[in-house]
Design an enzyme around this catalytic site. Structure first.
Site, mmCIF file in Angstrom:
data_model
loop_
_atom_site.group_PDB
_atom_site.id
_atom_site.type_symbol
_atom_site.label_atom_id
_atom_site.label_comp_id
_atom_site.label_asym_id
_atom_site.label_seq_id
_atom_site.Cartn_x
_atom_site.Cartn_y
_atom_site.Cartn_z
ATOM 1 N N GLY A 69 -2.858 8.139 -0.336
ATOM 2 C CA GLY A 69 -3.021 9.570 -0.548
ATOM 3 C C GLY A 69 -4.115 9.863 -1.565
ATOM 4 O O GLY A 69 -4.876 10.823 -1.427
ATOM 5 N N THR A 70 -4.210 9.022 -2.582
ATOM 6 C CA THR A 70 -5.216 9.233 -3.633
ATOM 7 C C THR A 70 -6.619 9.215 -3.031
ATOM 8 O O THR A 70 -7.442 10.101 -3.307
ATOM 9 C CB THR A 70 -5.091 8.128 -4.710
ATOM 10 N N GLN A 171 3.967 14.393 0.101
ATOM 11 C CA GLN A 171 5.415 14.465 -0.144
ATOM 12 C C GLN A 171 6.170 15.157 0.984
ATOM 13 O O GLN A 171 7.368 14.929 1.148
ATOM 14 C CB GLN A 171 5.706 15.177 -1.475
ATOM 15 N N SER A 191 0.305 9.710 3.115
ATOM 16 C CA SER A 191 0.459 8.391 2.514
ATOM 17 C C SER A 191 1.613 7.653 3.186
ATOM 18 O O SER A 191 2.623 8.262 3.548
ATOM 19 C CB SER A 191 0.732 8.553 1.012
ATOM 20 N N HIS A 193 3.487 4.960 1.892
ATOM 21 C CA HIS A 193 4.616 4.409 1.135
ATOM 22 C C HIS A 193 5.670 5.427 0.735
ATOM 23 O O HIS A 193 6.677 5.079 0.119
ATOM 24 C CB HIS A 193 4.131 3.603 -0.083
ATOM 25 N N THR A 229 -13.355 -3.451 6.078
ATOM 26 C CA THR A 229 -12.458 -4.045 7.071
ATOM 27 C C THR A 229 -11.055 -3.469 6.895
ATOM 28 O O THR A 229 -10.532 -3.394 5.789
ATOM 29 C CB THR A 229 -12.438 -5.585 6.918
ATOM 30 N N CYS A 316 3.267 8.765 -12.153
ATOM 31 C CA CYS A 316 1.998 8.563 -12.845
ATOM 32 C C CYS A 316 2.032 9.168 -14.240
ATOM 33 O O CYS A 316 1.399 8.681 -15.158
ATOM 34 C CB CYS A 316 0.862 9.191 -12.066
HETATM 35 N N1 PLP Z 1 -0.214 13.244 -3.605
HETATM 36 C C1 PLP Z 1 1.064 13.386 -3.973
HETATM 37 C C2 PLP Z 1 1.693 14.741 -3.902
HETATM 38 C C3 PLP Z 1 1.795 12.298 -4.424
HETATM 39 O O1 PLP Z 1 3.070 12.465 -4.801
HETATM 40 C C4 PLP Z 1 1.163 11.041 -4.483
HETATM 41 C C5 PLP Z 1 1.889 9.859 -5.007
HETATM 42 O O2 PLP Z 1 2.739 9.938 -5.861
HETATM 43 C C6 PLP Z 1 -0.171 10.943 -4.077
HETATM 44 C C7 PLP Z 1 -0.829 12.064 -3.654
HETATM 45 C C8 PLP Z 1 -0.906 9.642 -4.134
HETATM 46 O O3 PLP Z 1 -0.631 8.856 -2.989
HETATM 47 P P1 PLP Z 1 -0.878 7.274 -3.048
HETATM 48 O O4 PLP Z 1 0.155 6.704 -3.947
HETATM 49 O O5 PLP Z 1 -0.717 6.843 -1.618
HETATM 50 O O6 PLP Z 1 -2.261 7.073 -3.532
#
Ligand code: PLP
Length: 368
Positions: A69-70, A171, A191, A193, A229, A316
């Site tokens: 997601g990041t 989320q 994302s 996970h 890759t 985080c």
């Molecule tokens: N966006 C939201 C709302 C999240 O809660 C998170 C992860 O906690 C992320 C983005 C980041 O995703 P990733 O951990 O896959 O980088």
């Protein structure tokens, strides 16, 4: 252990592990290779793309895989050229908010009300500005409070003002229905996970005819938008997790909602408990609360000693001893915000765990 931190990450579903294993042990070919094993691996990626795309109701050609997601969030924000104005809600994940800070004067914060909701009035104000933003980013559901935004209405307003809309659906995915086709959004981040898939994998969905500025240049993978890759096993796992999430969405949501109701009832039997975003539409699995006069991090550690895993905010941000930025921006008082505990439930939790949690919590609170 009682695991109540599914918004931080989820355990990988056994069926996902099974789907991934052959791509670690046997089919190690590079998907760009032209011989049989390469083609087989390529077709596994194609299948995964179809599975994830089906979960969010979009043609597979409009979805690229990322490292999570990041990266998807970064890719969207960085695709908007440096001198454009951007607007982001004040409750975004740091992968949006920290980047937005670098925009300085070119960044417009979009406020939320005390329930953590971006109001239609705030969006209307944005559309009436002289220096309109090129892009707005409003998350679909918040990782801390679970508050769900009215993305469909926000999207319509922004579209008529010719402002692009990105939504971070990380989320929301797998917890509530997410349809790219039904929302007039331009970009959406996902994302793996958070939906019982492996870590280090995600996706960016984008509207047809929109261009991105690739941040990774190289072998032209993912249509040239994201070179490197492919993380084949993780992508296959994400695909399988998405397929299961689509099949089990309703039952998972119902299961979590009932458990959350039980949790809420239990919490209400404890004096001086505040539930955040209580009046807002929330994800069925998420509940964030504070007990007046009790420090959140301390409570977290005490619960940990009883083998109960919860979060004191977003993963985080935890460990910093600071009040949650999300709660602060909702106007929650510092002391109350510092006490925040987030419980995020998952498909494998049960009523006995909720009961135990409430018993343990009560004993700590009574001791003061
Ligand atoms: N966006 C939201 C709302 C999240 O809660 C998170 C992860 O906690 C992320 C983005 C980041 O995703 P990733 O951990 O896959 O980088």
């Amino acid at each position: 252990m009682i695991y109540f931190d599914h918004n931080a990450t989820t355990p990988v579903d056994k069926r996902v592990v099974e789907a991934m294993l052959p791509y670690i042990t046997s089919f190690y070919g590079n998907p760009s290779s032209l011989y049989k094993m390469g083609r087989l691996v390529r077709s596994a990626i194609d299948t995964a793309r179809e599975q994830v795309a089906a979960l969010v109701d979009v043609p597979p050609s409009q979805l690229i895989f990322t490292s999570g997601g990041t990266e998807a969030n970064n890719l969207v924000i960085k695709s908007i050229s440096d001198h454009s104005v951007i607007a982001t809600s004040v409750i975004e994940h740091p992968s949006i908010s920290e980047l937005a800070r670098q925009w300085g004067d070119l960044h417009i914060p979009i406020p939320v009300n005390r329930q953590g909701v971006v109001t239609i009035a705030a969006i209307e104000q944005l559309t009436q500005r002289l220096a309109k933003p090129k892009l707005a980013s409003v998350m679909m559901a918040n990782n801390e409070t679970g508050g769900v935004q009215n993305i469909a209405e926000i999207a319509l307003l922004l579209k008529s003002a010719k402002i692009l809309l990105h939504t971070d659906a990380v989320q929301a995915l797998g917890k509530i229905p997410v349809s790219f086709a039904q929302l007039a959004v331009d970009f959406m981040s996902l994302s793996s996970h958070k939906i019982y898939g492996p870590k280090g994998c995600g996706a960016l969905v984008f509207a047809k005819n929109l261009n991105l500025t690739p941040q990774l240049i190289g072998g032209g993978q993912e249509g040239g938008w994201r070179a490197g890759t492919e993380n084949v096993a993780a992508i296959v796992g994400f695909g399988k997790a998405a397929e299961l999430a689509k099949l089990e969405l309703d039952s998972r949501a119902e299961h979590c909602f009932l458990l959350r109701q039980q949790l809420e009832e239990g919490l209400k039997s404890i004096p001086h408990v505040t539930i955040f975003s209580e009046q807002a539409v929330r994800l069925p699995n998420t509940l964030q609360f504070s007990v007046e006069g009790i420090d959140g991090e301390m409570l977290l550690m005490q619960l940990d000693q009883k083998n109960i895993a919860v979060s004191s905010g977003s993963a985080c941000a935890s460990g910093g001893g600071k009040a949650s930025a999300v709660l602060t921006s909702m106007g929650v008082e510092q002391q109350l915000a510092k006490g925040a505990i987030r419980v995020s439930l998952g498909k494998d939790n049960d009523a006995a765990e909720i009961k135990q949690f409430i018993t343990v919590l009560k004993s700590f609170v009574m001791k003061g």
